[in-house]
Every structure is written in C-alpha cells, then in structure tokens.
Design a protein around this motif. Structure first.
Motif, PDB file in Angstrom:
ATOM      1  N   SER A  76       1.290  -1.098   0.246  1.00 20.39           N
ATOM      2  CA  SER A  76      -0.052  -0.127   0.456  1.00 20.39           C
ATOM      3  C   SER A  76       0.831   0.772   0.241  1.00 20.39           C
ATOM      4  CB  SER A  76      -0.781   0.081   1.398  1.00 20.39           C
ATOM      5  OG  SER A  76      -1.212   0.976   1.438  1.00 20.39           O
ATOM      6  N   THR A  77       2.163   0.617   0.854  1.00 17.62           N
ATOM      7  CA  THR A  77       2.988   2.632   0.327  1.00 17.62           C
ATOM      8  C   THR A  77       3.611   2.689  -0.748  1.00 17.62           C
ATOM      9  OG1 THR A  77       2.901   2.275   3.351  1.00 17.62           O
ATOM     10  CG2 THR A  77       4.856   3.365   1.895  1.00 17.62           C
ATOM     11  N   LYS A  78       4.031   1.735  -0.989  1.00 21.94           N
ATOM     12  CA  LYS A  78       4.770   1.499  -2.242  1.00 21.94           C
ATOM     13  C   LYS A  78       3.280   2.237  -3.331  1.00 21.94           C
ATOM     14  CE  LYS A  78       8.582   1.268  -4.196  1.00 21.94           C
ATOM     15  NZ  LYS A  78      10.072   1.923  -4.020  1.00 21.94           N
ATOM     16  N   GLN A  79       2.771   1.709  -3.808  1.00 20.76           N
ATOM     17  CA  GLN A  79       1.811   2.164  -4.214  1.00 20.76           C
ATOM     18  C   GLN A  79       1.079   3.836  -4.497  1.00 20.76           C
ATOM     19  OE1 GLN A  79      -1.874  -0.120  -3.587  1.00 20.76           O
ATOM     20  NE2 GLN A  79      -1.930  -2.123  -4.691  1.00 20.76           N
ATOM     21  N   LYS A  80       1.047   4.336  -3.453  1.00 22.77           N
ATOM     22  CA  LYS A  80       1.037   6.066  -2.771  1.00 22.77           C
ATOM     23  C   LYS A  80       1.562   6.301  -3.455  1.00 22.77           C
ATOM     24  CE  LYS A  80      -2.199   5.384   0.475  1.00 22.77           C
ATOM     25  NZ  LYS A  80      -2.347   5.048   2.511  1.00 22.77           N
ATOM     26  N   GLU A  81       3.125   5.780  -3.364  1.00 23.59           N
ATOM     27  CA  GLU A  81       4.608   7.019  -3.636  1.00 23.59           C
ATOM     28  C   GLU A  81       4.417   6.736  -5.020  1.00 23.59           C
ATOM     29  OE1 GLU A  81       8.241   4.461  -1.928  1.00 23.59           O
ATOM     30  OE2 GLU A  81       7.235   5.085   0.267  1.00 23.59           O
ATOM     31  N   ILE A  82       4.471   5.455  -5.752  1.00 24.97           N
ATOM     32  CA  ILE A  82       4.496   5.918  -7.875  1.00 24.97           C
ATOM     33  C   ILE A  82       3.093   6.138  -7.669  1.00 24.97           C
ATOM     34  CG2 ILE A  82       4.256   3.874  -8.956  1.00 24.97           C
ATOM     35  CD1 ILE A  82       5.740   2.155  -7.878  1.00 24.97           C
ATOM     36  N   THR A  83       2.005   6.259  -7.613  1.00 22.94           N
ATOM     37  CA  THR A  83       1.106   7.292  -7.444  1.00 22.94           C
ATOM     38  C   THR A  83       1.715   8.874  -7.529  1.00 22.94           C
ATOM     39  OG1 THR A  83      -0.297   5.330  -7.145  1.00 22.94           O
ATOM     40  CG2 THR A  83      -1.346   7.186  -7.343  1.00 22.94           C
ATOM     41  N   GLN A  84       1.795   8.990  -6.812  1.00 19.06           N
ATOM     42  CA  GLN A  84       2.385  10.591  -6.389  1.00 19.06           C
ATOM     43  C   GLN A  84       3.272  11.008  -7.005  1.00 19.06           C
ATOM     44  OE1 GLN A  84       3.305  11.348  -2.485  1.00 19.06           O
ATOM     45  NE2 GLN A  84       3.025  13.719  -2.799  1.00 19.06           N
ATOM     46  N   LYS A  85       4.216  10.076  -7.761  1.00 18.36           N
ATOM     47  CA  LYS A  85       5.618  10.358  -8.617  1.00 18.36           C
ATOM     48  C   LYS A  85       4.820  10.523 -10.208  1.00 18.36           C
ATOM     49  CE  LYS A  85       9.766   8.845 -10.081  1.00 18.36           C
ATOM     50  NZ  LYS A  85      10.591   7.872  -9.762  1.00 18.36           N
ATOM     51  N   LEU A  86       3.629   9.731 -10.682  1.00 18.65           N
ATOM     52  CA  LEU A  86       3.143   9.844 -11.527  1.00 18.65           C
ATOM     53  C   LEU A  86       2.329  11.041 -12.226  1.00 18.65           C
ATOM     54  CD1 LEU A  86       2.336   6.219 -12.587  1.00 18.65           C
ATOM     55  CD2 LEU A  86       4.153   6.983 -13.087  1.00 18.65           C
ATOM     56  N   GLU A  87       1.722  11.691 -10.926  1.00 15.35           N
ATOM     57  CA  GLU A  87       0.889  12.262 -11.093  1.00 15.35           C
ATOM     58  C   GLU A  87       1.663  13.393 -11.114  1.00 15.35           C
ATOM     59  OE1 GLU A  87      -2.093  12.485  -8.088  1.00 15.35           O
ATOM     60  OE2 GLU A  87      -3.286  10.881  -9.435  1.00 15.35           O
ATOM     61  N   THR A  88       2.405  14.040 -10.688  1.00 14.71           N
ATOM     62  CA  THR A  88       3.513  14.913  -9.416  1.00 14.71           C
ATOM     63  C   THR A  88       4.556  15.260 -11.391  1.00 14.71           C
ATOM     64  OG1 THR A  88       5.131  14.493  -8.792  1.00 14.71           O
ATOM     65  CG2 THR A  88       3.140  15.311  -7.455  1.00 14.71           C
ATOM     66  N   GLU A  89       5.238  14.450 -11.434  1.00 11.97           N
ATOM     67  CA  GLU A  89       5.933  14.757 -12.214  1.00 11.97           C
ATOM     68  C   GLU A  89       6.134  13.685 -14.168  1.00 11.97           C
ATOM     69  OE1 GLU A  89       9.792  12.639 -11.424  1.00 11.97           O
ATOM     70  OE2 GLU A  89       9.093  13.399  -9.080  1.00 11.97           O
ATOM     71  N   TYR A  90       4.735  12.985 -14.446  1.00 10.74           N
ATOM     72  CA  TYR A  90       5.024  12.797 -15.626  1.00 10.74           C
ATOM     73  C   TYR A  90       3.170  12.857 -15.824  1.00 10.74           C
ATOM     74  CZ  TYR A  90       8.937  10.134 -14.037  1.00 10.74           C
ATOM     75  OH  TYR A  90      10.269   9.956 -13.990  1.00 10.74           O
ATOM     76  N   TYR A  91       2.670  13.607 -15.959  1.00  7.96           N
ATOM     77  CA  TYR A  91       1.774  14.009 -16.092  1.00  7.96           C
ATOM     78  C   TYR A  91       1.813  15.240 -17.090  1.00  7.96           C
ATOM     79  CZ  TYR A  91      -3.824  15.365 -16.113  1.00  7.96           C
ATOM     80  OH  TYR A  91      -5.191  14.579 -16.922  1.00  7.96           O
ATOM     81  N   LYS A  92       2.268  15.253 -18.009  1.00  6.80           N
ATOM     82  CA  LYS A  92       2.658  16.230 -18.937  1.00  6.80           C
ATOM     83  C   LYS A  92       2.537  14.997 -20.282  1.00  6.80           C
ATOM     84  CE  LYS A  92       7.164  15.744 -17.686  1.00  6.80           C
ATOM     85  NZ  LYS A  92       8.536  16.910 -18.188  1.00  6.80           N
ATOM     86  N   VAL A  93       3.339  15.827 -21.404  1.00  4.46           N
ATOM     87  CA  VAL A  93       3.283  14.791 -22.564  1.00  4.46           C
ATOM     88  C   VAL A  93       4.323  14.547 -22.472  1.00  4.46           C
ATOM     89  CG1 VAL A  93       3.859  15.779 -24.789  1.00  4.46           C
ATOM     90  CG2 VAL A  93       2.216  16.463 -24.191  1.00  4.46           C
ATOM     91  N   LEU A  94       5.373  13.319 -22.719  1.00  2.73           N
ATOM     92  CA  LEU A  94       6.016  12.415 -22.686  1.00  2.73           C
ATOM     93  C   LEU A  94       7.437  12.480 -23.393  1.00  2.73           C
ATOM     94  CD1 LEU A  94       5.034   9.784 -20.175  1.00  2.73           C
ATOM     95  CD2 LEU A  94       5.738  11.531 -19.133  1.00  2.73           C
ATOM     96  N   SER A  95       8.580  12.313 -22.920  1.00  2.00           N
ATOM     97  CA  SER A  95       9.684  11.096 -23.912  1.00  2.00           C
ATOM     98  C   SER A  95       9.651  10.385 -24.079  1.00  2.00           C
ATOM     99  CB  SER A  95      10.935  12.765 -23.966  1.00  2.00           C
ATOM    100  OG  SER A  95      11.134  12.145 -22.815  1.00  2.00           O
ATOM    101  N   PRO A  96      10.021  10.079 -25.294  1.00  2.00           N
ATOM    102  CA  PRO A  96      10.390   8.550 -24.886  1.00  2.00           C
ATOM    103  C   PRO A  96      11.265   7.675 -24.057  1.00  2.00           C
ATOM    104  CG  PRO A  96      11.007   9.416 -27.342  1.00  2.00           C
ATOM    105  CD  PRO A  96      10.055  10.957 -26.303  1.00  2.00           C
TER     106      PRO A  96
END
Length: 379
Positions: free
Chosen positions: A281-301
């Motif tokens: 559960s802790t790892k799920q929250k960490e990964i989800t938060q990182k995806l929302e803050t850093e990778y919710y944009k147009v991504l490079s390869p």
C-alpha cells in the motif's frame, strides 16, 4: 288506393332495372345484378401433407441423427438419449432401440427415448443409475492397442507438423522458465537444492494459471489443490500409502508457507521479495504520487520508458490497476487538458515540423479556431 305498374329494362353492363310507377307519377327504380361471378383458380388444389407421425417404432434400432417422430407441438415429449428440434422433431443422439413410455413423475405426458441395450426398458427407475455409453473398451492385444493409439484424424494428420512445433515451443518455454526461476531462487533468495526444483515447478504452474485468467492468489490455491489431488490419485493407484500421503501433505504445506514468506510471483512472470500488505500500500501511494506530479504531461520516449517501469513494478499493482494507470499516463492520444498538449496562437503559414495543426471548436467564442498539437501527444 294506389296502383303500381312494373317494367323491366336491361342496362349495357348486363344489369337489370325494375321500374315501379305509381298513380301519382312517382318513379322508383331498383337495380339487380345478373352477371355470374367467376370462381377462384388458386384454391382448387390442397397443399401436400407434411408426413407427420412416427418414423421409427417400438423396438426399432436407430443410429444417431435418425428421426423418430415428426409432429406439430409436443404430443410426444423427448426422453432419454433423444433431442427435440425447433419444429418439434424428435431424433436420436445415441445408437439404440426406440422405446415409447410413460413417466410416473409426469403421468399426463407420453415420452419416446432410446434404450442403449435391447433388454432395458424405459423409464429407468428413479433411484437406479442411468445406463450411459462411454464408447471405449480396453484392447488386450498390444499391437492393436498401439495401432489405435497411433490413429489420427485427417485434420490431425494434416496439422501434425504444426502441432509438433507448438508442443516443442511449449516444452521449451517451460524448461526455460523453470531454469530461470531456479537461478533466481538460488542466487537471490538462497533456496536450497532440495527445495529449488519443487519451488520452481510450483511458480511455473502458478504463472500458467495466471496467464489463463486466474489471479495470483487464486492460482496459488489452485496449485496447492492440484498437488494434493495428485497425491490422492497416487494413493488410489497404489503408488503411495495413506501414511506417506499424509506426510507429504504436511511437508508440502510447510514448504509452501516457508517459500511464500520469502518469494512472490508477479503477473509478468518475475520473482520478487515478499512484501507485506502495508508495504504494498505504501509503495502504491509513492508511485501514484510520483506519476501525478512528474509525468502528467506530454512525455518523451525516455520518460515513457520510466513511467512504464514504475507502473509495472513487481508486486505493486494488479493487472486492472496497471491497465488503468497505463490509460491515464501512457495514452495513445493525449487529452487536451494535459499540460503542454495544446499550442495556442499557431501561425498557419509557419507550422513547426514537430507540431500538427488541428481545427477545434472554441466554447468561449462559439467559433472554430486553429491550434497546434505536439506530435509526441499524438503518438
């Protein structure tokens, strides 16, 4: 007193008129039809009969597919070893002898069935076992048995090379996967040589069940049941005694608990260190938060590769959760509300090479406008 004078006049169409003249010169005319009406020619002949009724009688031998009864409505109901078609035709599905009978549970119905043996009457008593045809007998001659074993249908014969190739690929995949599991278990988890064979085989069977649609937890339960059932069959064959079966069951349960407290299997087929539910559960929250803050944009390869690695971290997300995260952070078509996915005020005469111009409807002005979309957002 009035006096009437009647006269007849014939019209050009073949009808007759009857004229009545009274004394006060009132004329009353009545028209009557005299043309003969012709009869219809279409209904002179009746249609052919449908040949309804029984086609096989009591005691007749029938083969599968033989029609026993043609009828309109279920005057005769289907019994054992027969079926009924959409036009209420009853036909045999097993070779045997026709039997018309009454069922004590349905005294107002008449039944027809097929008895597999000539001396067996229908219906079979309620608490007695049904007579069924298995279609195979044990061949005593080894040469004849081998000949029957080697017999193939035409389709099997034509596809034999492909079947052998698929069987070889399946066997190679099994051997490679078990070998990989053995290496990981011995190097990273220090599983003893005594248990590594059983552990790698168990994990491979769990992976196979997972690929067939089971969750990892249900696949573990099913694999444990399969192992216990194989022990039960060995007892029935006389290969193990009851005491040996009980010993092996207890040893397997101990081994299962020990190995699952150290190693776990991911849905993608990789082994990883066991994580408690709190750690997951802790790892799920960490990964989800990182995806929302850093990778919710147009991504490079490169960023897409990193996002895919985070989503597919072993033991963290289920298959449905991974699919949901992939649809959100790695979509094939980036939504308009994602930061960096829309370029406003684009020059239609000078469009950059990495931008695609699109005409969209503007809700504010109620008009169409030209915008730019990065090609990375449309990939």
């Amino acid at each position: 007193m009035l006096r009437s004078i009647a006269g007849l006049a014939r019209g050009s169409s073949g009808t007759q008129s009857l004229a009545l003249v009274t004394l006060n010169n009132n004329l009353t005319q009545i028209r009557t039809a005299t043309k003969r009406v012709s009869g219809s020619k279409t209904n002179k002949n009746d249609s052919a009969g449908r040949r309804l009724g029984p086609k096989a009688y009591e005691g007749n031998y029938v083969k599968p597919g033989t029609i026993i009864m043609r009828q309109r409505g279920t005057k005769i109901h289907p019994g054992e070893n027969v079926r009924i078609g959409i036009d209420h035709t009853i036909y045999a599905v097993e070779p045997g002898y026709v039997r018309f009978y009454l069922d004590p549970f349905h005294p107002l119905r008449k039944y027809v069935g097929v008895s597999l043996q000539k001396d067996v009457k229908l219906p079979i008593p309620h608490f007695e076992p049904r007579v069924r045809r298995f279609g195979y007998i044990e061949l005593q001659d080894p040469e004849q048995a081998q000949k029957e074993e080697d017999r193939k249908s035409r389709k099997e014969y034509l596809y034999q090379s492909q079947l052998e190739q698929k069987a070889l690929q399946k066997e190679n995949f099994k051997n490679d996967t078990i070998t990989k599991f053995k290496e990981v278990l011995q190097k990273e988890f220090a599983v003893t040589d005594k248990d590594v064979e059983l552990a790698s085989t168990r994990f491979f069977n769990i992976l196979t069940l997972s690929n067939a649609g089971h969750s990892i937890e249900s696949a573990k339960t099913q694999e444990t049941y399969n192992y216990f059932y194989s022990l039960k069959l060995s007892v029935q064959k006389g290969e193990l005694s009851k005491e040996e079966e009980s010993t092996k069951r207890s040893e397997y349960l101990t081994f299962k608990d020990q190995i699952e407290s150290q190693v776990n299997l991911d849905v993608n087929g990789s082994l990883y260190k066991y994580l408690t539910p709190e750690e997951v559960s802790t790892k799920q929250k960490e990964i989800t938060q990182k995806l929302e803050t850093e990778y919710y944009k147009v991504l490079s390869p490169k960023e897409k590769t990193e996002v895919s690695r985070l989503i597919n971290t072993a033991g963290i997300f289920s298959v449905s959760e991974r699919q949901s995260l992939t649809n959100r952070f790695l979509p094939s078509f980036v939504p308009y509300d994602v930061p960096g996915s829309v370029i406003e005020d684009i020059d239609p005469e000078n469009i950059p090479k990495d931008v695609v111009a699109q005409r969209v409807f503007d809700e504010a002005t109620r008009k169409a406008k030209l915008i730019g979309r990065p090609k990375a957002a449309l990939a």
